[in-house]
Enzyme design. Structure first.
Site, mmCIF file in Angstrom:
data_model
loop_
_atom_site.group_PDB
_atom_site.id
_atom_site.type_symbol
_atom_site.label_atom_id
_atom_site.label_comp_id
_atom_site.label_asym_id
_atom_site.label_seq_id
_atom_site.Cartn_x
_atom_site.Cartn_y
_atom_site.Cartn_z
ATOM 1 N N CYS A 1 65.448 -10.562 -4.011
ATOM 2 C CA CYS A 1 66.470 -10.149 -3.039
ATOM 3 C C CYS A 1 65.879 -10.064 -1.638
ATOM 4 O O CYS A 1 66.500 -10.507 -0.664
ATOM 5 C CB CYS A 1 67.075 -8.801 -3.425
ATOM 6 N N CYS A 27 63.844 -5.377 -5.718
ATOM 7 C CA CYS A 27 63.853 -6.752 -6.221
ATOM 8 C C CYS A 27 63.198 -7.695 -5.208
ATOM 9 O O CYS A 27 63.761 -7.940 -4.139
ATOM 10 C CB CYS A 27 65.294 -7.166 -6.478
#
Length: 139
Positions: free
Chosen positions: A52, A49
């Site tokens: 993230c 991600c």
């Protein structure tokens, strides 16, 4: 004060959550934070991600700064949602759980009195001032 980081997966999350975030446990005065994240790739130490990867260092920096400036310890439960196909499943346990109703990662939640007291979604989790607002919310 200190920051205690505890890692959990979907499989062992409830045990960690129940131990660290018990509803009647607020009297001990800890700041309790949940951080939902994508799983890491062992070879690169990066998650699948991109949000993230950008937000994590900001969140950790702001949590550490808040702990230094407070008279309370901080508990940070890092909950890893799984690989991308697992997370994308609409029946993912944390998407369906009424306590969390996750729609994206990263998601940062401040937990107080048995419920989410403040929340920051994936679209703002990289913004230091927004992280500060969640971490430093009055309890």
């Amino acid at each position: 004060m200190t920051v205690e980081k505890v890692d959990a997966t979907v499989a062992d999350f409830d045990a960690h959550f129940d131990k660290l975030f018990a509803a009647g446990d607020d009297a001990e005065g800890k700041v309790k934070l949940l951080l939902f994240l994508a799983d890491r790739d062992a070879s690169s130490n990066q998650t699948w991600c991109p949000d993230c990867n950008v937000a994590e260092p900001v969140i950790y920096d702001r949590v550490e700064a808040a702990a230094k400036g407070k008279e309370k310890d901080v508990v940070l439960l890092r909950a890893y949602v799984g690989d991308k196909p697992t997370w994308r499943d609409p029946a993912h346990p944390w998407r369906a759980d009424p306590r969390f109703r996750l729609t994206g990662v990263p998601t940062l939640i401040r937990w107080e009195n048995g419920a989410a007291a403040a929340r920051l979604g994936d679209d703002e989790a990289h913004l230091a001032d927004k992280v500060d607002a969640v971490v430093n919310a009055a309890n």
